[in-house]
Design a protein around this motif. Structure first.
Motif, short mmCIF file in Angstrom:
data_model
loop_
_atom_site.label_atom_id
_atom_site.label_comp_id
_atom_site.label_asym_id
_atom_site.label_seq_id
_atom_site.Cartn_x
_atom_site.Cartn_y
_atom_site.Cartn_z
N ASP A 186 -11.47 27.40 27.77
CA ASP A 186 -12.32 26.43 28.67
C ASP A 186 -11.96 25.20 28.17
N ALA A 187 -11.91 24.87 26.89
CA ALA A 187 -11.78 23.81 25.92
C ALA A 187 -10.27 23.36 26.46
N HIS A 188 -9.27 24.33 26.43
CA HIS A 188 -7.90 23.91 26.73
C HIS A 188 -7.87 23.25 28.38
N LEU A 189 -8.52 23.96 29.33
CA LEU A 189 -8.26 23.38 30.54
C LEU A 189 -9.13 22.15 30.73
N ASP A 190 -10.17 21.90 29.90
CA ASP A 190 -10.79 20.44 29.91
C ASP A 190 -9.85 19.34 29.37
N TYR A 191 -8.88 19.72 28.22
CA TYR A 191 -8.05 18.78 27.81
C TYR A 191 -7.14 18.56 28.89
N GLU A 192 -6.68 19.59 29.53
CA GLU A 192 -5.39 19.27 30.36
C GLU A 192 -5.78 18.42 31.48
N ARG A 193 -7.04 18.88 31.79
CA ARG A 193 -7.74 17.84 33.16
C ARG A 193 -7.65 16.81 32.63
N ALA A 194 -8.51 16.31 31.50
CA ALA A 194 -8.55 15.17 30.99
C ALA A 194 -7.21 14.33 30.79
N ASP A 195 -6.33 14.93 30.25
CA ASP A 195 -4.75 14.42 29.61
C ASP A 195 -4.21 13.98 30.90
N ARG A 196 -4.28 14.67 32.15
CA ARG A 196 -3.85 14.51 33.47
C ARG A 196 -4.34 13.20 34.08
N LEU A 197 -5.72 12.91 34.18
CA LEU A 197 -6.49 12.01 34.59
C LEU A 197 -5.99 10.83 33.66
N VAL A 198 -5.92 10.65 32.31
CA VAL A 198 -6.01 9.53 31.70
C VAL A 198 -4.19 9.05 31.69
N LYS A 199 -3.22 9.99 31.80
CA LYS A 199 -2.00 9.58 32.01
C LYS A 199 -1.68 9.04 33.36
N ASN A 200 -2.18 9.53 34.33
CA ASN A 200 -1.97 9.13 35.59
C ASN A 200 -2.58 7.68 35.91
N ARG A 201 -4.05 7.49 35.23
CA ARG A 201 -4.53 6.23 35.46
C ARG A 201 -4.05 4.97 34.82
N LEU A 202 -3.16 5.58 33.50
CA LEU A 202 -2.77 4.42 32.42
C LEU A 202 -1.14 4.38 32.28
N ARG A 203 -0.52 5.07 33.37
CA ARG A 203 0.92 5.19 33.59
C ARG A 203 1.36 3.66 33.66
N GLY A 204 2.40 3.18 32.77
CA GLY A 204 2.67 1.81 32.98
C GLY A 204 1.85 0.76 32.15
N VAL A 205 0.67 1.20 31.71
CA VAL A 205 0.14 -0.12 31.07
C VAL A 205 0.38 0.28 29.47
N PRO A 206 0.92 -0.90 28.83
CA PRO A 206 1.36 -0.76 27.53
C PRO A 206 0.09 -0.77 26.53
N GLU A 207 -0.97 -1.30 26.83
CA GLU A 207 -1.95 -1.46 25.92
C GLU A 207 -3.41 -1.42 26.61
N ALA A 208 -4.49 -0.90 26.46
CA ALA A 208 -5.56 -1.11 27.10
C ALA A 208 -6.95 -0.52 25.98
N ILE A 209 -7.97 -1.10 26.33
CA ILE A 209 -9.20 -0.56 25.47
C ILE A 209 -10.02 0.03 26.80
N VAL A 210 -10.42 1.13 26.53
CA VAL A 210 -11.23 1.88 27.10
C VAL A 210 -12.59 2.35 26.56
N GLY A 211 -13.54 1.62 26.61
CA GLY A 211 -14.73 2.00 25.91
C GLY A 211 -14.42 1.74 24.47
N GLU A 212 -14.71 2.85 23.74
CA GLU A 212 -14.35 2.76 22.00
C GLU A 212 -13.01 3.13 21.75
N TYR A 213 -12.33 3.11 22.89
CA TYR A 213 -10.86 3.61 22.63
C TYR A 213 -9.70 2.72 22.80
N HIS A 214 -8.76 2.57 22.02
CA HIS A 214 -7.66 1.75 22.17
C HIS A 214 -6.54 2.51 22.43
N VAL A 215 -5.96 2.42 23.57
CA VAL A 215 -4.89 3.13 24.35
C VAL A 215 -3.64 2.33 24.26
#
Lengths: 334, 340
Positions: A265-294
């Motif tokens: 379940d944890a693996h599936l959660d990670y995959e889902r979140a990873d896909r979402l993050v990569k889709n949303r932030l594709r092509g963005v060199p730097e971003a601050i999302v809440g507490e996170y620096h991407v």
């Protein structure tokens, strides 16, 4: 009459008409093989001669309709070829339709018989052709494709038998499909060994059917048995359901599977979140999302771009290309 | 402790057999040569048996335990593969329910257990499958076909030799049979028995199922084990077919496998029939038979509407009631009188 009644009346009438025009099944044993009767299992070929009625006891309307459709297509293609011949450059003629072919042994024994659909005469040669139709043939593009399905395999042997009998170097399989039929050339020389193989199989089958030799051994290809009309009737081969489940008592493996299942379940959660993050932030060199620096960057990748037709040439289907696994917990007794 | 599998496959050094000299006709050895050879063979077989091997091992008990656990898991995995329609439930006089595996599930189970069935016979001199044909005494034209086979499981090591199975020609199992002129028919009234090739196929199928049941211990499976295996799935024991011990076949038919909503339609039909015959029970029974009969198939009809289990059956019966020459309304549709 309402719409339903009209449909019922017409459907019933069609079924009755198909049933009425069906010729009675051949039940008398024979001592020669039909050109369309080449099978992987030689025992089945022998039983076809001894018990030709098996599998034909009760032919349903759907099957009759398919056979009728095949005959209809064949006639339509030949009629078209007759029309096309004089208009073709250089022109050709359709000749020797339904000519009987026989292949005999050295001692004169009849081995294979059949009727050829016709020949194209022109180009200073005669080219035997055989028309085939049906869903299975719609997917056939090459000679190799013919061998992939048990429903199309025999058509190559059939045409090769005709070519062998008449010593024709070239034949055509005309495969019906939506649109223009597919013309598949068959060169005898390339398949001579196979044509001779059909002859020797026929010889073995006839020997068994005439009592000269016992029935050939059972085939090792179980899938052949599953669709064989003689299975459970005159033939009862050994049944092997495979190696069965392997009982493995390995604590390490057991633990690994347990860990895998616990983390699923944890693996599936990670995959889902990873896909979402990569889709949303594709092509963005730097971003601050809440507490996170991407941070992200493009990475070079070597790509070979080929046209689809070239790709298809190199495409190979590997039956063991990937291994898929389902892990399910079986409840154990307390 | 080392893994059980590794221990089980460890080679055990056995003591070399004692040299034995056989003296022909000697007074010191009264036993004959074949008896001694048999004795030796049995000793060797016992020596090589799994139990012997395991008892020599230090952790034999652990190996036995692991093996039993794995076989139990295998059994449950096989049960899990099956579906409710693969089982027939039976109930004995004490009310205990057991399930019997049917042909549709046998192949699923056989794959898990690695079943091999061979030596299928008898065969004729050509090698064709030819089950033994025996006339059934007292029943003219009725015969039984009997066949045999050997089978074993690659997983649990069980084997069975010369397992027999037979079927009678008057059993109805395919829905088609032959007439006195040898033609195929689906009308029970015209039937004189099964088509022999169908019967042969049925013998083989039955034998295969029996072999799987025997080797995998699935002849009488407690219902609780099925429930346990299907835990967490949508499969339910209640969906299995009901057999012996669950009332008459008509009861089972109506209550067990009725289409959803059929019960209401049946109730309405019952009221319509009673209304049509003015409450006369025997006339209602006769009318029910008439409206549920299928002359084309030689079916004489049901004597009770409770035996109707499928929506289409009720629909057909309602239609037949409407067009019944005596009790029907002549098939009038609303507004059809307007045309007159």
């Amino acid at each position: 009459m309402n719409a339903d009644q009209v449909v019922t009346a017409v459907t019933t009438g069609y079924a009755d008409w198909l049933s009425a025009r069906r010729s009675p099944p051949i039940t008398e044993p024979r001592t020669h093989v039909w050109a369309s009767g080449c099978r992987k299992c030689v025992r089945a070929m022998a039983l076809d001669l001894l018990h030709p009625g098996e599998g034909w006891e009760d032919v349903d309307v759907e099957r009759l309709a398919r056979m009728h459709g095949g005959e209809h297509k064949e006639r339509a293609i030949i009629a078209d070829l007759i029309q096309i011949g004089p208009r073709c450059s250089p022109p050709f003629e359709v000749v020797e339709g339904q000519q009987r072919i026989e292949i005999r042994d050295r001692d004169g024994r009849k081995l294979i018989t059949g009727k050829i659909d016709g020949r194209l005469s022109g180009w200073k040669r005669r080219i035997s052709f055989e028309c085939k139709s049906g869903v299975s043939f719609q997917r056939v593009d090459t000679v190799e494709d013919l061998d992939r399905s048990p429903w199309t395999r025999h058509s190559l042997d059939q045409l090769l038998a005709y070519l062998y009998a008449e010593n024709d170097p070239l034949g055509l399989l005309i495969l019906d499909r939506p649109g223009v039929p597919h013309f598949l050339p068959i060169v005898l020389e390339q398949h001579l060994e196979r044509a001779e193989g059909f002859l020797s199989k026929s010889r073995v089958a006839i020997d068994a059917a005439t009592g000269v030799a016992p029935l050939p051994p059972f085939t090792e290809d179980v899938s052949e048995c599953k669709r064989c009309p003689h299975f459970g009737k005159s033939c009862a081969p050994p049944l092997d359901f495979g190696p069965g489940a392997r009982l493995v008592a390995d604590p390490d493996l057991e633990e690994a599977i347990g860990t895998r299942e616990a983390a699923r379940d944890a693996h599936l959660d990670y995959e889902r979140a990873d896909r979402l993050v990569k889709n949303r932030l594709r092509g963005v060199p730097e971003a601050i999302v809440g507490e996170y620096h991407v941070r992200g960057r493009w990475q070079e990748r070597k790509v070979v771009e080929l046209p689809d037709d070239v790709k298809r040439q190199y495409q190979v289907v590997k039956p063991d290309g990937a291994w898929l696994m389902d892990v399910e917990r079986v409840a154990l007794t307390d | 402790m080392p893994p059980a599998e590794a221990t089980a496959t460890r080679t055990v050094e056995r003591p070399a057999p004692l040299p034995l000299e056989i003296v022909e006709g000697g007074a010191a050895l009264p036993a004959r040569r074949d008896e001694i050879e048999t004795e030796l063979m049995l000793t060797q077989r016992a020596d090589e048996s799994l139990i012997e091997t395991l008892t020599r091992l230090e952790n034999a008990a652990e190996v036995f335990k692991r093996r039993a656990e794995l076989l139990e898991a295998c059994y449950l995995a096989a049960l899990k593969r099956t579906r409710p329609q693969d089982w027939v439930l039976t109930k004995d006089r004490q009310g205990s329910e057991t399930a019997m595996l049917t042909v549709s599930g046998a192949d699923l189970v056989a794959e898990v257990y690695g079943i091999v069935i061979r030596g299928i016979g008898p065969t004729n001199e050509k090698g064709e499958f030819k089950p033994e044909k025996t006339p059934v005494p007292g029943l003219d034209g009725v015969y039984s076909l009997r066949a045999h086979c050997s089978a074993f499981s690659r997983v649990n090591g069980r084997a069975v030799e010369l397992l027999e199975f037979s079927r009678r020609s008057d059993e109805d199992f395919t829905g088609r049979s032959i007439t006195s002129t040898g033609k195929l028919t689906t009308t029970p009234a015209e039937s004189i028995g099964a088509l022999e090739t169908d019967l042969r196929g049925a013998v083989l199928t039955g034998m295969r199922t029996k072999a799987v049941r025997v080797l995998c211990g699935m002849t009488r499976v407690p219902v609780s084990e099925l429930s346990k295996a299907w835990e967490g799935t949508e499969k339910k024991v209640a969906d299995c077919r009901k057999g012996h011990g669950y009332g008459t076949s008509s009861d089972r038919g109506a209550k067990g496998v009725a289409d959803a909503g059929v019960a209401e339609l049946v109730d309405k039909l019952r009221k319509d029939i009673l209304a049509a015959v003015g409450g006369d029970a025997s006339a209602a029974r006769q009318l029910t038979k008439e409206i549920t009969a299928n002359k084309a198939k030689g079916f004489a009809g049901f004597d009770s509407v409770d035996r109707l289990t499928q929506g289409w059956q009720v629909e057909q019966a309602v239609k037949n009631l409407k067009t019944h020459p005596q009790f029907g309304d002549g098939g009038r549709q609303p507004g059809s009188d307007d045309e007159k």
